[in-house]
Each structure stands twice: as structure tokens, then as C-alpha cells.
Write an enzyme that holds these catalytic residues in place. Sequence first.
Site, PDB file in Angstrom:
ATOM      1  N   SER A 135      26.781  41.341  28.103  1.00 33.40           N
ATOM      2  CA  SER A 135      26.586  41.795  29.131  1.00 33.40           C
ATOM      3  C   SER A 135      26.869  42.431  29.135  1.00 33.40           C
ATOM      4  O   SER A 135      25.490  43.163  30.217  1.00 33.40           O
ATOM      5  CB  SER A 135      27.150  40.389  29.655  1.00 33.40           C
ATOM      6  OG  SER A 135      26.912  39.138  30.111  1.00 33.40           O
ATOM      7  N   THR A 188      27.846  42.964  34.596  1.00 37.87           N
ATOM      8  CA  THR A 188      25.984  42.816  34.771  1.00 37.87           C
ATOM      9  C   THR A 188      25.868  43.866  36.488  1.00 37.87           C
ATOM     10  O   THR A 188      25.354  45.004  35.893  1.00 37.87           O
ATOM     11  CB  THR A 188      25.362  41.680  35.272  1.00 37.87           C
ATOM     12  OG1 THR A 188      25.875  40.781  33.633  1.00 37.87           O
ATOM     13  CG2 THR A 188      23.717  41.790  35.572  1.00 37.87           C
ATOM     14  N   GLU A 330      21.918  37.991  40.538  1.00 38.66           N
ATOM     15  CA  GLU A 330      22.221  37.419  39.425  1.00 38.66           C
ATOM     16  C   GLU A 330      23.205  35.956  39.224  1.00 38.66           C
ATOM     17  O   GLU A 330      24.210  35.511  40.767  1.00 38.66           O
ATOM     18  CB  GLU A 330      23.367  37.920  38.502  1.00 38.66           C
ATOM     19  CG  GLU A 330      23.884  37.666  37.152  1.00 38.66           C
ATOM     20  CD  GLU A 330      25.134  38.285  36.420  1.00 38.66           C
ATOM     21  OE1 GLU A 330      25.249  38.619  35.279  1.00 38.66           O
ATOM     22  OE2 GLU A 330      26.596  38.672  37.196  1.00 38.66           O
ATOM     23  N   ASP A 335      26.683  31.445  32.227  1.00 41.17           N
ATOM     24  CA  ASP A 335      27.046  31.743  30.636  1.00 41.17           C
ATOM     25  C   ASP A 335      28.515  30.853  30.800  1.00 41.17           C
ATOM     26  O   ASP A 335      28.604  31.021  30.115  1.00 41.17           O
ATOM     27  CB  ASP A 335      27.444  33.386  31.319  1.00 41.17           C
ATOM     28  CG  ASP A 335      27.826  34.072  30.471  1.00 41.17           C
ATOM     29  OD1 ASP A 335      27.437  34.099  29.059  1.00 41.17           O
ATOM     30  OD2 ASP A 335      29.446  34.439  30.296  1.00 41.17           O
ATOM     31  N   HIS A 379      21.084  36.927  27.650  1.00 37.70           N
ATOM     32  CA  HIS A 379      21.361  36.897  26.539  1.00 37.70           C
ATOM     33  C   HIS A 379      21.902  34.748  26.288  1.00 37.70           C
ATOM     34  O   HIS A 379      21.713  34.866  27.742  1.00 37.70           O
ATOM     35  CB  HIS A 379      22.842  37.376  25.080  1.00 37.70           C
ATOM     36  CG  HIS A 379      23.750  37.267  26.521  1.00 37.70           C
ATOM     37  ND1 HIS A 379      24.591  36.082  27.079  1.00 37.70           N
ATOM     38  CD2 HIS A 379      24.754  37.617  26.993  1.00 37.70           C
ATOM     39  CE1 HIS A 379      25.328  36.338  27.128  1.00 37.70           C
ATOM     40  NE2 HIS A 379      25.497  37.359  27.790  1.00 37.70           N
TER      41      HIS A 379
END
Length: 568
Positions: A135, A188, A330, A335, A379
Site C-alpha cells: 500500500s 495510504t 479510503e 485489504d 492492489h
Amino acid sequence: MPRPASMASEQSPLLPSKDLASSREDGNTTADKSRRRSRLREAGLFVWALVATGAVIVLAVWAQHGQQTAGHGSRSAKRNLVFMVSDGMGPASLSLTRSYRQFVDGLPEDDTLVLDRHFWGSSRTRSSNSLVTDSAAGATAFACGKKSYNGAISVLPDHEPCGSVLEAAKRAGYMTGLVVTTDITDATPACFASHVLGRQMQDDIALQEIGAGVLGRSVDLMLGGGRCHFLPNTTAGSCRMDDVDVAALAQDEYGWSYADGRAGFDALKGGERVKLPMLGLFAPNDVPFELDRRDMNDVYPSLSEMAQTALRALEKATAGSDKGFFLMIEGSRIDHAGHINDPAAQVHEVLEYDKAFKAVVDFIGQSKTETVLVATSDHETGGLATALQEPGHLPVYNWYPRVLANASASCERLAAALQDYVAHRPSSLSDGDLKAWINHELVVSGLGIPDATDEELALLVKDPEASINTFAAIISLRAHIGWSTHGHSAVDVNIYSSGGPETDMIRGNVENTDVGKFLSHYLDVDVDKITEELKEKMGKTNLEAVEAESTALAWGGEYHIAEERMRF
Ligand SMILES: *[C@@H]1O[C@H](CO)[C@@H](O)[C@H](O)[C@H]1NC(C)=O
Ligand SMILES: *[C@@H]1O[C@H](CO)[C@@H](O)[C@H](O)[C@H]1NC(C)=O
Ligand SMILES: [Zn+2]
């Protein structure tokens, strides 16, 4: 308006010259007649000159306007940009969540997520040193528009800092915000407002985020988790190595308003009562998974609530400005669900992200300021597949949303409950009793699985520390959801957008750095200028110090998977 005036005077040669006018008079016989006609002609010429000058001014103003707008199409002076990151969300997460929602809500097969209706393209995600990014390198690509190594927080492979779009936006007069569901110091958000050589340096990141870095304060609004990084190590609930009280420093030195719980969040009145700069840290670390948070709504705000609050606060704060805002939102824990391989937790994270995305789309619909929304992932996580061939069985062409729908708690929550129970286990409790308790209280009631095998339950009794993975495997097997890793994967991720001026730049299949370049292009801000300033001010000594600290970090070919897995 100097320009039209000067252009008008340049136009005077266009008027009929005196010479031409007098040569026409040569044929007249009487002087009186000639004088009258001459006066008449002069009056006529005057009117014509007046009209011509007026026309020229209009033309000149129009031409100048055309020149100003030619570079950017029809560029609005005031713009907002909302950038959303679905950390770890690959294409399979969409299929998973869409089908889940159709099943649970009894919707037709053509019913889609809001995200699906704004599909824009896809992003290639590799980092500078690996085909599989983390990240930090992913967010550096977004913030700086440049590739870097796994672990890098807006520094490049040569270890020099790179200016972020948020920092450049702040310098250009925009208001800025960060909204997350994990630690606000996590990779992030960190890449937009700090520069360190390794993502683990969260003590430093917290300080830079509040304004103690070389650029001063760049962020106006931060909402999320990770309060422990802002408390001194002398306080219970701190995870800092030092005794710096960052929360106090933020308020006393840098003028931040501070909220640290649900009551503080509610007092913001959906953004109507926000005094910027505003720091809201609503969890010691992560905000719980949405699947669990639903039962703790009086303790933690949701992602969509925080997003709406941020949008309104920044809209209000920029109401009188000719510059808008830049906001990064975010969905951090998609994740985490991927790392754990917990499909039930993941669908609820993606549904909440979709809700936040819709909130931004709705905001754009009612906003008087031109606003663009771009959303993508850094990702994919987990190598998620909406299919699983059970060992010893033939493939089955199906997977089962009803299994996920029966879960009422995440694997994370169930593992914590098991570890807590075992820690207080009375000596009289046999393994058999523990197994029965686990099955009844956790597997059946929490995971919603009525048919756990004896082996599965025995594993939970034997190894409570690893139970998070065992719970995840139990539910994934029943739902026929496959995973190839507890880490990240290299698959391309989707890009979504509201569309709007210049968003064609990121249509189709692009590099993650193209997304980053679009962000600063759309806002018309100069990240390179920030880079120069950072290099100048951070200086060699500063970098050497962090470099020494970072020799302990393995940032070569293999980014330490174990730590990435523990801290995601
Ligand atoms: C707390 O931080 C101070 C430095 O700021 C350090 O000297 C001390 O050892 C730390 N204490 C703990 C328990 O980590
Ligand atoms: C759903 O979970 C309940 C317990 O909460 C259990 O009794 C039931 O059998 C489960 N249903 C399915 C279809 O797995
Ligand atoms: Zn991750």
C-alpha cells in the site's frame, strides 16, 4: 481591461483615412454643398467608427476569453476532487459483493453496485522493486505520480522525498482532507501528508501529518482511527515509542480541533459544526470491520458517515473561496479482510465502501462547484476467487452467498473472543468443554456454520493464536470462496469515476502513476515544486538520520511479509 482598449486603438488604421475622404471630394463644384456634404460624411464616419470600435472590443474580449480557456477545455476556476481508495479490492471483490447483495436483498440478476455503474478502466499496480506492490508504494504512485519501492512513504527509490498532490493542493489554496477506517498514520493516508523511508515509522508520520514536518501543516481535516499514535508512551492506549503527546501538540501548537469518540463525531453535526483544522481519531487502531461495527454504532462512526461529514465540512469551508477542496477517502479494511481471507467481513466492507462512493456521487449531484470523483485500489489482496474446488471433490460451478449471509461476526472478532476466553479459562474446563463452547458460541452463533468438523474444532482448541485463519478457512470452504495468499497479488484493479473534465486521461488500462498524475493535473497544481522544497528543507542530515533508522528495514527485493501481514 487594458487589453481590449489597446487593441481598439490598434484598430484605428482600419478607419477610412482623411486622404481617401478628401480625394472623393475633389469632384464637387460649390464650396457650401461640399462643406455640408463633408460634415454629413464626417458624422457618418464618426458613427461608423464608433460601431467598428465597439465591435472590435467585443471581438477582443471574446478572443481573450478563448485564449484563457483553450489550455484546459472549458476549465472551471473552482474545482473539487474526491479520490477514493479501496485498499486491497480486486475485481473479484465486486463480483463477490454484487452477488451477495442480490442474494440477501432478493434483487434481480441485473442489479449492480453503485460502483459498477461508474466503471472507468483498470490500473496496473506493480511497484519499482516488485511485481506485487504494497500500500505504501501504491499510495506513493497516487500521491506523487511516481513509482517507488514497497514500504516507501512518498519517497523515491533514491530515498529523496517527492511532493504529494495534497501538499501541492494546500499550497495552491485548496482545502484538504483524509478519511480512513484504519490508523490515519497507515500507509495510504501517510503518503499524502508525510515523507519517511519506511511505513513502520508511524511516530514520525503522526507528527508530519499534524504539521510538524518541514512543509508545515498541509491537511485541514483528518477522520479515522489510530489514536494510539497520537498519545505519549506514558499513557495507557499509546503505541508510540516516545513520550510526545501528539494530540496535545496538534491542538496547542498547530490549532487543531480534536475529537476522540462517537460523541465528538456527533457534535460535528454531519459537517455543519466543524472547526478546521479538525482531527478526529475514533478508534485506538482500526475502526472495527463494518460487519462488527453495526453492533457498535454508538461507539464508532462508519466510513460513509465520516465521508459525508468531511464533504460537507470542506464544502462549507471553501464556500467563499475561488479554490475548492481535495479529499482522499479510503475503504482501508477491504485489504484487512483479504489478508485474513474472511469473505463475510469483506462483503460488508465493500458494501460500505459502495455506500460512501454513492454519498460522493450524490454530493456531486447537488454541488454548485465542479467536482470529480476518481476511485481505485492500490492492489488486490488475498488472491480472492469466487470459486473453490474442495479437496477430493470435482469442481462445482457455484459459490454460496447464503453461507456468508449467515455470519454475524468477523473472524477477527471471533478470534479475539476465543483468545479472551482462553486467557480466563478456569482450570476445571476440559478440552472437550472448550470445544463445545467454541462450537456453540463462536462457530454456530458467530460464524453461522452449523456443521464444523471435529478436526476443525480441535484445531481451534489447540491453537487459539492461529484461530483467525481457522475461522476464515471454515467459512470460505463452506461458501466455496478461494484464496491464494494471505498477502497481496499483482492483478490489475478497477478504476471508477464520476466522469467530468479531463477524466479521459485515465480511461482504459493505465499505470497507477497515471492516476496520480491525473490528480495533480485536474487540480492544476505543481507537485515538482513541492519536491524541490522538500529536498531543500529536509536536507542531507535529516535523510541520513532516517536512513540509519531504516537500515533495520528490509526494503530490498523481499518486503517483510510477516510484518505486512501483522500490520497489513
Ligand atoms: C518513553 O519515551 C521516552 C522518550 O521520549 C523514553 O526515554 C522511554 O524509555 C519510553 N518509555 C517506554 C516505556 O517506552
Ligand atoms: C445459520 O446460523 C444459525 C445460527 O446462528 C444456524 O442455526 C443455522 O443452521 C445456520 N444456517 C445455515 C444455512 O447455515
Ligand atoms: Zn495489505
